[in-house]
Scaffold this motif. Structure first.
Motif, short mmCIF file in Angstrom:
data_model
loop_
_atom_site.label_atom_id
_atom_site.label_comp_id
_atom_site.label_asym_id
_atom_site.label_seq_id
_atom_site.Cartn_x
_atom_site.Cartn_y
_atom_site.Cartn_z
N MET A 1 0.85 -1.18 0.00
CA MET A 1 0.00 0.00 0.00
C MET A 1 0.90 1.24 0.00
O MET A 1 2.06 1.17 0.40
CB MET A 1 -0.84 0.04 1.28
CG MET A 1 -1.73 -1.14 1.47
SD MET A 1 -3.11 -1.12 0.31
CE MET A 1 -4.26 -2.10 1.26
N ASP A 2 0.32 2.39 -0.37
CA ASP A 2 1.06 3.64 -0.34
C ASP A 2 1.66 3.88 1.06
O ASP A 2 0.99 3.58 2.06
CB ASP A 2 0.14 4.82 -0.66
CG ASP A 2 -0.12 4.93 -2.16
OD1 ASP A 2 0.76 4.56 -2.94
OD2 ASP A 2 -1.23 5.36 -2.52
N THR A 3 2.82 4.40 1.09
CA THR A 3 3.61 4.78 2.30
C THR A 3 4.22 3.58 3.03
O THR A 3 4.90 3.77 4.04
CB THR A 3 2.81 5.61 3.36
OG1 THR A 3 1.90 4.74 4.04
CG2 THR A 3 2.07 6.78 2.76
N ASN B 1 9.80 -2.51 -8.34
CA ASN B 1 9.06 -1.60 -7.49
C ASN B 1 7.65 -1.50 -8.11
O ASN B 1 7.45 -0.79 -9.08
CB ASN B 1 9.78 -0.24 -7.49
CG ASN B 1 9.17 0.75 -6.53
OD1 ASN B 1 8.07 0.54 -6.02
ND2 ASN B 1 9.86 1.85 -6.29
N ARG B 2 6.72 -2.27 -7.58
CA ARG B 2 5.47 -2.65 -8.23
C ARG B 2 5.81 -3.62 -9.36
O ARG B 2 6.98 -3.75 -9.73
CB ARG B 2 4.65 -1.47 -8.74
CG ARG B 2 4.32 -0.46 -7.66
CD ARG B 2 3.39 0.62 -8.21
NE ARG B 2 3.24 1.72 -7.27
CZ ARG B 2 2.30 1.76 -6.33
NH1 ARG B 2 1.45 0.76 -6.20
NH2 ARG B 2 2.21 2.79 -5.53
N SER B 3 4.77 -4.24 -9.94
CA SER B 3 5.08 -5.40 -10.78
C SER B 3 3.84 -5.84 -11.56
O SER B 3 2.83 -5.14 -11.58
CB SER B 3 5.50 -6.55 -9.87
OG SER B 3 4.38 -6.90 -9.04
N SER C 1 -4.80 12.09 -4.90
CA SER C 1 -5.46 10.82 -5.21
C SER C 1 -5.11 9.74 -4.17
O SER C 1 -5.79 8.72 -4.07
CB SER C 1 -5.08 10.34 -6.61
OG SER C 1 -3.75 9.87 -6.59
N ASP C 2 -4.05 9.98 -3.39
CA ASP C 2 -3.69 9.01 -2.35
C ASP C 2 -4.85 8.79 -1.38
O ASP C 2 -5.06 7.69 -0.89
CB ASP C 2 -2.47 9.51 -1.55
CG ASP C 2 -1.18 9.46 -2.37
OD1 ASP C 2 -1.17 8.78 -3.42
OD2 ASP C 2 -0.20 10.11 -1.95
N LEU C 3 -5.62 9.86 -1.13
CA LEU C 3 -6.70 9.74 -0.15
C LEU C 3 -7.91 8.99 -0.72
O LEU C 3 -8.58 8.26 0.01
CB LEU C 3 -7.12 11.11 0.39
CG LEU C 3 -6.07 11.79 1.28
CD1 LEU C 3 -6.68 12.97 2.02
CD2 LEU C 3 -5.44 10.81 2.27
#
Ligand code: AMP
Ligand code: MG
Length: 271
Positions: A65-67, A121-123, A195-197
């Motif tokens: 997930m983000d962060t 880094n992601r895939s 958009s993260d939120l």
């Protein structure tokens, strides 16, 4: 570290994995950081050996997930590694030519060659995560992808690629604190995206998609690890431990010269 591995054939639920877990290092952050430094040195040596032997390929997949710290993990774990033998491949939203091809097309182009370490880094997993959560393709399409991915990874493994996949596991409260930190620190503002939120609102859908991906695609040839990631130092320690342990298991050795080198030594010494 085996307790963090998702065993094939046994379904896991993410709620059973504690993002705050620090194994037997609870309250021992200083010791943990020392251990991390030692393992990093070992990784540097093993990477040199991997490069010299020119036989194995190592693929590391990072999803989170983000962060949760994909970038931070790469920075910490690979600190000091010879940049010539390590490459990071970032997978962002696909470009138009990428969308014109099958979803593994851009991925296959980035896999490691002999002696190389590649960090994703992601895939390919974005194609059963964000794509599923946002209905970018119908369910009938993304459902088939677990099979494709398993077969793809099996092929890579058969062609001497060692694959390690890490899901960096933070909880929603930790993510909130990290977003606030980004908003409150001018030097970190750039990392924040409005958009993260809206993505954060989809947390339960993402957890479901991750759980399914972990259960469907953790195989003997490409295992997933659920890494406790609320504490950065422990997250880094788990990732580097798994990588070092796996590389040691390859029983690599420096290549032997094809011929007796004594003659060249003599020639140089008698110059
Ligand atoms: P970041 O890693 O924060 O720079 O963001 C990259 C963005 O690209 C993330 O929001 C991903 O979900 C998105 N992304 C990556 N792969 C795909 C994909 N196959 N389809 C749609 N979005 C993707
Ligand atoms: Mg982002």
């Amino acid at each position: 570290m085996d307790k963090y591995r998702v065993k094939p054939g046994k379904k896991i639920a993410l709620r059973d994995f504690d993002p705050n877990d620090r194994g037997d290092m609870q309250g021992e952050k200083d010791k943990g950081i020392e251990k991390l430094a030692k393992l990093r040195l070992e990784l540097n040596q093993l990477q040199e050996l991997l490069y010299a032997e020119h036989k194995h390929k190592l693929l590391i997949v990072l999803q989170a997930m983000d962060t949760a710290g994909k970038d931070g993990t790469i920075r910490s774990v690979f600190e000091g590694v010879n940049p010539q033998g390590v490459r990071v491949a970032n997978f962002k939203a696909p470009t138009v030519p990428e969308l014109d091809h099958d979803y593994l097309w851009r991925v296959h182009a980035q896999v490691p060659g002999k002696g190389e370490i590649t960090i994703f880094n992601r895939s390919q997993y974005e194609d059963v995560l964000v794509v599923r959560v946002h209905n970018l393709v119908p369910e009938t399409v993304w459902k088939k992808r677990y099979q494709h991915i398993n077969a793809f990874e099996r092929m890579l493994a058969d062609e001497s690629t060692t694959i390690l996949k890490f899901y960096l596991n933070i909880d929603a409260e930790e993510q909130k604190q990290r977003f606030l930190e980004r908003l409150n620190t001018p030097e970190k503002n750039w990392k924040f995206n409005p958009s993260d939120l809206s993505e954060r609102k989809l947390w339960p859908q993402y957890i479901q998609a991750y759980e399914d991906a972990l259960n469907e695609t953790s195989t003997d040839w490409a295992p997933w690890y659920v890494v406790p990631a609320n504490h950065n130092w422990y997250r880094n320690l788990v990732v580097v431990s798994v990588i070092v342990g796996t590389l040691k298991g390859l029983k690599m050795s420096f290549p032997k010269p094809d011929e007796d080198l004594a003659q060249y030594r003599k020639a140089l010494e008698s110059e």
